[in-house]
Scaffold this motif. Structure first.
Motif, PDB file in Angstrom:
ATOM      1  N   HIS A 117      21.163   8.221  37.724  1.00  0.00           N
ATOM      2  CA  HIS A 117      22.034   9.297  37.406  1.00  0.00           C
ATOM      3  C   HIS A 117      23.214   8.961  38.205  1.00  0.00           C
ATOM      4  O   HIS A 117      23.532   8.768  39.402  1.00  0.00           O
ATOM      5  CB  HIS A 117      21.284  10.450  37.839  1.00  0.00           C
ATOM      6  CG  HIS A 117      21.727  11.645  36.992  1.00  0.00           C
ATOM      7  ND1 HIS A 117      23.246  12.055  36.805  1.00  0.00           N
ATOM      8  CD2 HIS A 117      21.061  12.490  36.052  1.00  0.00           C
ATOM      9  CE1 HIS A 117      23.448  12.850  35.995  1.00  0.00           C
ATOM     10  NE2 HIS A 117      22.200  13.497  35.593  1.00  0.00           N
ATOM     11  N   PRO A 141      13.218  12.207  45.016  1.00  0.00           N
ATOM     12  CA  PRO A 141      12.002  12.326  45.720  1.00  0.00           C
ATOM     13  C   PRO A 141      10.584  12.048  45.223  1.00  0.00           C
ATOM     14  O   PRO A 141       9.753  11.237  46.080  1.00  0.00           O
ATOM     15  CB  PRO A 141      11.838  13.887  45.775  1.00  0.00           C
ATOM     16  CG  PRO A 141      13.197  14.720  45.533  1.00  0.00           C
ATOM     17  CD  PRO A 141      13.849  13.533  44.634  1.00  0.00           C
ATOM     18  N   PHE A 170      11.977  13.561  27.350  1.00  0.00           N
ATOM     19  CA  PHE A 170      12.647  13.613  28.547  1.00  0.00           C
ATOM     20  C   PHE A 170      12.162  14.717  29.389  1.00  0.00           C
ATOM     21  O   PHE A 170      11.607  15.640  29.065  1.00  0.00           O
ATOM     22  CB  PHE A 170      14.083  14.083  28.231  1.00  0.00           C
ATOM     23  CG  PHE A 170      15.147  14.164  29.176  1.00  0.00           C
ATOM     24  CD1 PHE A 170      16.069  13.468  29.747  1.00  0.00           C
ATOM     25  CD2 PHE A 170      15.011  15.496  29.886  1.00  0.00           C
ATOM     26  CE1 PHE A 170      16.852  13.617  30.724  1.00  0.00           C
ATOM     27  CE2 PHE A 170      15.954  15.835  31.002  1.00  0.00           C
ATOM     28  CZ  PHE A 170      17.020  14.876  31.313  1.00  0.00           C
ATOM     29  N   SER A 194      13.240  11.315  39.774  1.00  0.00           N
ATOM     30  CA  SER A 194      14.333  11.939  40.619  1.00  0.00           C
ATOM     31  C   SER A 194      14.151  11.082  41.839  1.00  0.00           C
ATOM     32  O   SER A 194      13.157  10.221  41.818  1.00  0.00           O
ATOM     33  CB  SER A 194      13.666  13.332  41.115  1.00  0.00           C
ATOM     34  OG  SER A 194      12.412  13.371  41.494  1.00  0.00           O
TER      35      SER A 194
HETATM   36  C1  PLP Z   1      18.246  15.548  34.503  1.00  0.00           C
HETATM   37  C2  PLP Z   1      18.266  14.909  35.799  1.00  0.00           C
HETATM   38  N1  PLP Z   1      17.809  13.549  36.155  1.00  0.00           N
HETATM   39  C3  PLP Z   1      17.875  13.080  37.114  1.00  0.00           C
HETATM   40  C4  PLP Z   1      18.321  13.619  38.248  1.00  0.00           C
HETATM   41  C5  PLP Z   1      18.480  12.759  39.619  1.00  0.00           C
HETATM   42  O1  PLP Z   1      17.537  13.518  40.628  1.00  0.00           O
HETATM   43  P1  PLP Z   1      17.952  13.041  41.920  1.00  0.00           P
HETATM   44  O2  PLP Z   1      19.125  13.877  42.530  1.00  0.00           O
HETATM   45  O3  PLP Z   1      16.838  13.484  42.851  1.00  0.00           O
HETATM   46  O4  PLP Z   1      18.191  11.601  42.419  1.00  0.00           O
HETATM   47  C6  PLP Z   1      18.897  14.941  38.148  1.00  0.00           C
HETATM   48  C7  PLP Z   1      19.522  15.468  39.412  1.00  0.00           C
HETATM   49  O5  PLP Z   1      19.914  16.611  39.336  1.00  0.00           O
HETATM   50  C8  PLP Z   1      18.669  15.440  36.925  1.00  0.00           C
HETATM   51  O6  PLP Z   1      19.360  16.692  36.786  1.00  0.00           O
END
Ligand code: PLP
Length: 391
Positions: free
Chosen positions: A67, A241, A194, A239
């Protein structure tokens, strides 16, 4: 000392000309001369974070689609693509326009419900593989209308709520209904599912039970789709974590960590990384020591943001590397007030300190540029190309 390699650099981006010259402070030949407050990125640490995530995903047969909301920078995006990411995720259509310079495979992980943005997505999809996560019939109809009238195909992932309770359809049955809707909509291609496990923030060793619940939810949806002749070729999750535990959700085909590239006090205090893994830091200068028991620095809420640390809300607005006992107690817009009463030796006026913010992503969004640091090289300016791109 050689002059800095990057003076004013110009770039054509999304129709706007962006000039980076660090407000005239471009002739910087060592880190100690960088004007503060400054966002400083350590190249070694970035490469280490990227390599580690790439190795993990490769070892577990997962695709990595980082991301880009964390760095909002084409330079970082290219590093990610060059180190094993097969595509990129964005939150906003305006980010997609910029990140399309770094990849031809984009996922918009955010609902689109208006025709204006749907048309911009379709424009990107003319030249790139473009997918969008959708959780509503309104989103499907809007995107379909835009895609059909442009004779372009856009991929759709059905967004399923697996416990974060932000977006996402609420049951396997609802995911099937929306998938069927996508399947019969012109201009759209059903590519899969998703989800975002943003609610899972326990230390990695304690995540197994929650991840197993997610796995069960996804499997139910996959099975239901299959019974109705639909396939989820892509199951996108992830994500920071949960990133290194993603193999505990075997349904996933790709993950989308963002924060891992820089890390911050949320990921440190959450036990997802160490202080040494924090590759983006704020350098600030002590500008006042007039009030007893505190110093004021030149980084306030317009630099550090008012984000508290999720795991330690009382810890203040970031961690001061040189003064672990100091606490950034109060932020005004341009002043950070640090409680120094617990410090053996307090920071002195004019001294520079290094801060790891609680949440790095919104901090980066406040900067036009960052300083890239490599050993034995002059600091180099990089653009935060998509800063402020919120549309
Ligand atoms: C839809 C989505 N995917 C991936 C992520 C990435 O997560 P992280 O910030 O824990 O790396 C986010 C973070 O807000 C998100 O909203």
């Amino acid at each position: 000392v050689a002059r800095t390699a990057t003076n004013a650099s110009r770039k054509q981006l999304g129709g706007h000309r962006i000039e980076v010259d660090a407000d005239g402070f471009s002739e910087i030949d060592d880190q100690a001369s960088i004007p503060t407050p400054a966002l400083v990125i350590n190249g070694d640490r970035v490469r280490r974070n990227l390599a580690s995530m790439s190795a993990y995903t490769k070892a577990h047969g997962l695709k990595l689609r980082p991301h880009t909301k964390t760095h909002k920078s084409l330079e970082l995006a290219r590093h990610q693509v060059n180190s094993g990411s097969f595509g990129l995720t964005v939150a906003k259509v305006s980010e997609a326009t910029i990140m399309a310079e770094a990849t031809d495979d984009l996922l918009l992980g955010y609902p689109v419900v208006d025709l204006l943005r749907a048309r911009r997505i379709v424009e990107i999809a003319r030249l790139n593989t473009m997918r969008v996560a959708i959780d509503s019939v309104c989103g499907v109809e809007t995107l379909s209308q835009a895609a059909e009238s442009a004779s372009v195909t856009v991929g759709v992932l059905v967004d399923i709520d697996i416990g974060h309770h932000r977006t996402g359809v609420q049951s396997p049955e609802a995911s099937l209904a929306l998938a069927l809707e996508v399947n019969r909509s012109r201009g759209l291609r059903l590519d899969g599912m998703f989800c975002f496990p943003g609610h899972i923030i326990a230390p990695p060793s304690l995540q197994a039970q929650e991840l197993s619940l997610v796995s069960g939810q996804l499997q139910e949806a996959v099975d239901l789709w299959k019974r109705h002749g639909l396939e989820a070729a892509i199951v996108s999750g992830g994500s920071t974590p949960t990133a290194y535990q993603s193999h505990l959700i075997p349904q996933l085909t790709e993950i989308r960590p963002g924060t891992y590239v820089f890390n911050d006090m949320n990921t440190v205090r959450g036990h997802f990384c160490t202080l040494d893994d924090c590759s983006a830091r704020i350098i600030a200068t002590v500008v006042s020591d007039a009030v007893p028991g505190q110093v004021a620095i030149d980084a306030g809420s317009k630099t550090l943001t008012e984000s508290c640390c999720i795991a330690a809300p009382e810890s203040g607005y970031g961690y001061v590397i040189e003064y672990p006992a100091a606490r950034i107690a109060t932020l005004n817009e341009e002043h950070g007030l640090i409680d120094i009463r617990a410090c053996n030796r307090p920071p002195t006026i004019g001294e520079r300190i290094t801060i790891i913010p609680n949440h790095i992503c919104p901090c980066v969004n406040l900067q036009e540029y960052a300083w890239w640091i490599e050993p034995d090289e002059n600091p180099r300016l990089i653009n935060v190309d998509a800063r402020g791109k919120l549309l």
